[in-house]
Design a protein around this motif. Structure first.
Motif, PDB file in Angstrom:
ATOM      1  N   SER A   1       0.835  -1.204   0.000  1.00  0.00           N
ATOM      2  CA  SER A   1       0.000   0.000   0.000  1.00  0.00           C
ATOM      3  C   SER A   1       0.867   1.251   0.000  1.00  0.00           C
ATOM      4  O   SER A   1       0.573   2.222  -0.712  1.00  0.00           O
ATOM      5  N   ALA A   2       1.937   1.231   0.793  1.00  0.00           N
ATOM      6  CA  ALA A   2       2.857   2.375   0.822  1.00  0.00           C
ATOM      7  C   ALA A   2       3.474   2.588  -0.553  1.00  0.00           C
ATOM      8  O   ALA A   2       3.571   3.724  -1.030  1.00  0.00           O
ATOM      9  N   TYR A   3       3.889   1.506  -1.208  1.00  0.00           N
ATOM     10  CA  TYR A   3       4.457   1.612  -2.560  1.00  0.00           C
ATOM     11  C   TYR A   3       3.440   2.207  -3.531  1.00  0.00           C
ATOM     12  O   TYR A   3       3.762   3.059  -4.346  1.00  0.00           O
ATOM     13  N   LEU A   4       2.209   1.698  -3.454  1.00  0.00           N
ATOM     14  CA  LEU A   4       1.152   2.189  -4.343  1.00  0.00           C
ATOM     15  C   LEU A   4       0.943   3.683  -4.142  1.00  0.00           C
ATOM     16  O   LEU A   4       0.851   4.450  -5.109  1.00  0.00           O
ATOM     17  N   TYR A   5       0.884   4.125  -2.892  1.00  0.00           N
ATOM     18  CA  TYR A   5       0.646   5.544  -2.623  1.00  0.00           C
ATOM     19  C   TYR A   5       1.840   6.406  -3.008  1.00  0.00           C
ATOM     20  O   TYR A   5       1.660   7.552  -3.435  1.00  0.00           O
ATOM     21  N   LEU A   6       3.039   5.872  -2.902  1.00  0.00           N
ATOM     22  CA  LEU A   6       4.205   6.616  -3.404  1.00  0.00           C
ATOM     23  C   LEU A   6       4.142   6.745  -4.927  1.00  0.00           C
ATOM     24  O   LEU A   6       4.515   7.776  -5.484  1.00  0.00           O
ATOM     25  N   ASP A   7       3.664   5.707  -5.587  1.00  0.00           N
ATOM     26  CA  ASP A   7       3.510   5.757  -7.035  1.00  0.00           C
ATOM     27  C   ASP A   7       2.471   6.811  -7.425  1.00  0.00           C
ATOM     28  O   ASP A   7       2.663   7.568  -8.384  1.00  0.00           O
ATOM     29  N   ILE A   8       1.386   6.885  -6.666  1.00  0.00           N
ATOM     30  CA  ILE A   8       0.372   7.906  -6.912  1.00  0.00           C
ATOM     31  C   ILE A   8       0.955   9.297  -6.657  1.00  0.00           C
ATOM     32  O   ILE A   8       0.746  10.228  -7.447  1.00  0.00           O
ATOM     33  N   ALA A   9       1.699   9.453  -5.562  1.00  0.00           N
ATOM     34  CA  ALA A   9       2.342  10.737  -5.268  1.00  0.00           C
ATOM     35  C   ALA A   9       3.273  11.129  -6.402  1.00  0.00           C
ATOM     36  O   ALA A   9       3.310  12.307  -6.816  1.00  0.00           O
ATOM     37  N   ASN A  10       3.996  10.178  -6.926  1.00  0.00           N
ATOM     38  CA  ASN A  10       4.908  10.429  -8.046  1.00  0.00           C
ATOM     39  C   ASN A  10       4.141  10.934  -9.266  1.00  0.00           C
ATOM     40  O   ASN A  10       4.567  11.883  -9.933  1.00  0.00           O
ATOM     41  N   PHE A  11       2.999  10.321  -9.559  1.00  0.00           N
ATOM     42  CA  PHE A  11       2.163  10.755 -10.679  1.00  0.00           C
ATOM     43  C   PHE A  11       1.762  12.222 -10.505  1.00  0.00           C
ATOM     44  O   PHE A  11       1.888  13.030 -11.428  1.00  0.00           O
ATOM     45  N   TYR A  12       1.282  12.564  -9.302  1.00  0.00           N
ATOM     46  CA  TYR A  12       0.834  13.940  -9.070  1.00  0.00           C
ATOM     47  C   TYR A  12       2.000  14.929  -9.066  1.00  0.00           C
ATOM     48  O   TYR A  12       1.840  16.062  -9.522  1.00  0.00           O
ATOM     49  N   THR A  13       3.151  14.514  -8.593  1.00  0.00           N
ATOM     50  CA  THR A  13       4.334  15.380  -8.653  1.00  0.00           C
ATOM     51  C   THR A  13       4.664  15.710 -10.100  1.00  0.00           C
ATOM     52  O   THR A  13       4.926  16.872 -10.440  1.00  0.00           O
ATOM     53  N   GLU A  14       4.616  14.701 -10.954  1.00  0.00           N
ATOM     54  CA  GLU A  14       4.905  14.907 -12.376  1.00  0.00           C
ATOM     55  C   GLU A  14       3.874  15.820 -13.040  1.00  0.00           C
ATOM     56  O   GLU A  14       4.184  16.478 -14.031  1.00  0.00           O
ATOM     57  N   LYS A  15       2.672  15.875 -12.488  1.00  0.00           N
ATOM     58  CA  LYS A  15       1.609  16.737 -13.031  1.00  0.00           C
ATOM     59  C   LYS A  15       1.649  18.140 -12.421  1.00  0.00           C
ATOM     60  O   LYS A  15       0.841  18.991 -12.773  1.00  0.00           O
TER      61      LYS A  15
ATOM     62  N   PHE B   1      -1.620  17.229  -3.909  1.00  0.00           N
ATOM     63  CA  PHE B   1      -2.060  15.848  -4.082  1.00  0.00           C
ATOM     64  C   PHE B   1      -0.906  14.901  -3.758  1.00  0.00           C
ATOM     65  O   PHE B   1      -1.099  13.882  -3.096  1.00  0.00           O
ATOM     66  N   ALA B   2       0.281  15.246  -4.223  1.00  0.00           N
ATOM     67  CA  ALA B   2       1.464  14.425  -3.945  1.00  0.00           C
ATOM     68  C   ALA B   2       1.703  14.348  -2.437  1.00  0.00           C
ATOM     69  O   ALA B   2       1.961  13.265  -1.894  1.00  0.00           O
ATOM     70  N   ASN B   3       1.596  15.476  -1.750  1.00  0.00           N
ATOM     71  CA  ASN B   3       1.773  15.507  -0.298  1.00  0.00           C
ATOM     72  C   ASN B   3       0.773  14.590   0.391  1.00  0.00           C
ATOM     73  O   ASN B   3       1.131  13.823   1.288  1.00  0.00           O
ATOM     74  N   TRP B   4      -0.472  14.655  -0.028  1.00  0.00           N
ATOM     75  CA  TRP B   4      -1.509  13.839   0.595  1.00  0.00           C
ATOM     76  C   TRP B   4      -1.158  12.354   0.492  1.00  0.00           C
ATOM     77  O   TRP B   4      -1.253  11.607   1.459  1.00  0.00           O
ATOM     78  N   TYR B   5      -0.705  11.939  -0.702  1.00  0.00           N
ATOM     79  CA  TYR B   5      -0.386  10.523  -0.899  1.00  0.00           C
ATOM     80  C   TYR B   5       0.963  10.129  -0.290  1.00  0.00           C
ATOM     81  O   TYR B   5       1.143   8.974   0.104  1.00  0.00           O
TER      82      TYR B   5
ATOM     83  N   SER C   1      -4.124  23.144  -2.886  1.00  0.00           N
ATOM     84  CA  SER C   1      -3.619  23.872  -1.718  1.00  0.00           C
ATOM     85  C   SER C   1      -4.137  23.272  -0.419  1.00  0.00           C
ATOM     86  O   SER C   1      -3.404  23.170   0.565  1.00  0.00           O
ATOM     87  N   GLU C   2      -5.394  22.872  -0.412  1.00  0.00           N
ATOM     88  CA  GLU C   2      -5.971  22.225   0.773  1.00  0.00           C
ATOM     89  C   GLU C   2      -5.216  20.938   1.106  1.00  0.00           C
ATOM     90  O   GLU C   2      -4.868  20.672   2.256  1.00  0.00           O
ATOM     91  N   LEU C   3      -4.925  20.149   0.089  1.00  0.00           N
ATOM     92  CA  LEU C   3      -4.230  18.875   0.299  1.00  0.00           C
ATOM     93  C   LEU C   3      -2.773  19.085   0.703  1.00  0.00           C
ATOM     94  O   LEU C   3      -2.200  18.263   1.429  1.00  0.00           O
ATOM     95  N   ALA C   4      -2.187  20.188   0.267  1.00  0.00           N
ATOM     96  CA  ALA C   4      -0.806  20.508   0.636  1.00  0.00           C
ATOM     97  C   ALA C   4      -0.679  20.813   2.122  1.00  0.00           C
ATOM     98  O   ALA C   4       0.398  20.670   2.703  1.00  0.00           O
ATOM     99  N   ALA C   5      -1.764  21.207   2.751  1.00  0.00           N
ATOM    100  CA  ALA C   5      -1.736  21.575   4.167  1.00  0.00           C
ATOM    101  C   ALA C   5      -1.782  20.363   5.097  1.00  0.00           C
ATOM    102  O   ALA C   5      -1.567  20.508   6.301  1.00  0.00           O
ATOM    103  N   ARG C   6      -2.031  19.195   4.561  1.00  0.00           N
ATOM    104  CA  ARG C   6      -2.093  17.998   5.404  1.00  0.00           C
ATOM    105  C   ARG C   6      -0.719  17.721   6.007  1.00  0.00           C
ATOM    106  O   ARG C   6       0.292  17.792   5.325  1.00  0.00           O
ATOM    107  N   VAL C   7      -0.707  17.375   7.294  1.00  0.00           N
ATOM    108  CA  VAL C   7       0.544  17.045   7.975  1.00  0.00           C
ATOM    109  C   VAL C   7       0.468  15.612   8.495  1.00  0.00           C
ATOM    110  O   VAL C   7      -0.607  15.095   8.794  1.00  0.00           O
TER     111      VAL C   7
END
Length: 169
Positions: free
Chosen positions: A19-33, A38-42, A155-161
């Motif tokens: 699951s961690a790998y999958l979410y890092l892959d999703i974060a990577n997708f959003y970083t590239e976009k 969104f990347a921070n959230w994942y 921006s909302e998702l970037a605020a997640r800690v």
């Protein structure tokens, strides 16, 4: 401890790490976009999944059970649209819920109350995870096609800690 329950607990370690790998892959997708929120959230989701794996790992050790670590599969999902990873995330959380439910049922079957009590936190956590994943899809459907709204959502998702779980084993 019952062998089936122990095997399911051990397998869950690997599932959580996947699951961690999958979410890092999703974060990577959003970083590239260019969607760092969104990347921070994942990325935070990935950290949570690593924590979950460690909770299972520690629970097994606390119960004198052998832990066997397996290879972690490479995520095999491809994403075309900005909404695709959100759908994959919800689908995956439902799958994880089914895994937790299967361990719970196996533990109940053999009256393993310690394990069911341990799993109670995960049952509640999965409800929260599915709700969050579903709300992300709803927000993307409502706002994702409008650049200004997408910017605000990002921006909302970037605020997640990150906040480590507080489960006592």
């Amino acid at each position: 401890m019952n062998e089936k329950v122990a095997a399911l607990l051990n397998d869950q370690i690997n599932k959580e790490l996947y699951s961690a790998y999958l979410y890092l892959d999703i974060a990577n997708f959003y970083t590239e976009k260019g969607l760092d929120g969104f990347a921070n959230w994942y990325e935070i989701q990935a950290k949570e999944e690593q924590d979950h794996a460690m909770l299972f790992y520690q629970y097994m050790h606390n119960n004198d059970l052998k832990v066997t670590l397996e290879a972690i599969a490479k995520p095999d999902k491809t994403f075309e649209t900005l909404a695709d990873p959100l759908e994959v995330g919800l689908e995956h959380e439902k799958y994880v819920t089914s895994l937790i439910n299967a361990i719970y049922a196996a533990a109940q079957e053999v009256n393993d109350f310690r394990t069911t009590q341990f799993l109670d936190w995960f049952v509640m956590e999965q409800g929260e995870e599915e709700k969050n994943a579903s709300e992300m899809i709803t927000k993307m459907e409502l706002f994702g096609s409008d650049p200004r709204s997408l910017y605000m959502l990002n921006s909302e998702l970037a605020a997640r800690v990150y906040s480590a779980p507080s489960l006592v084993l």
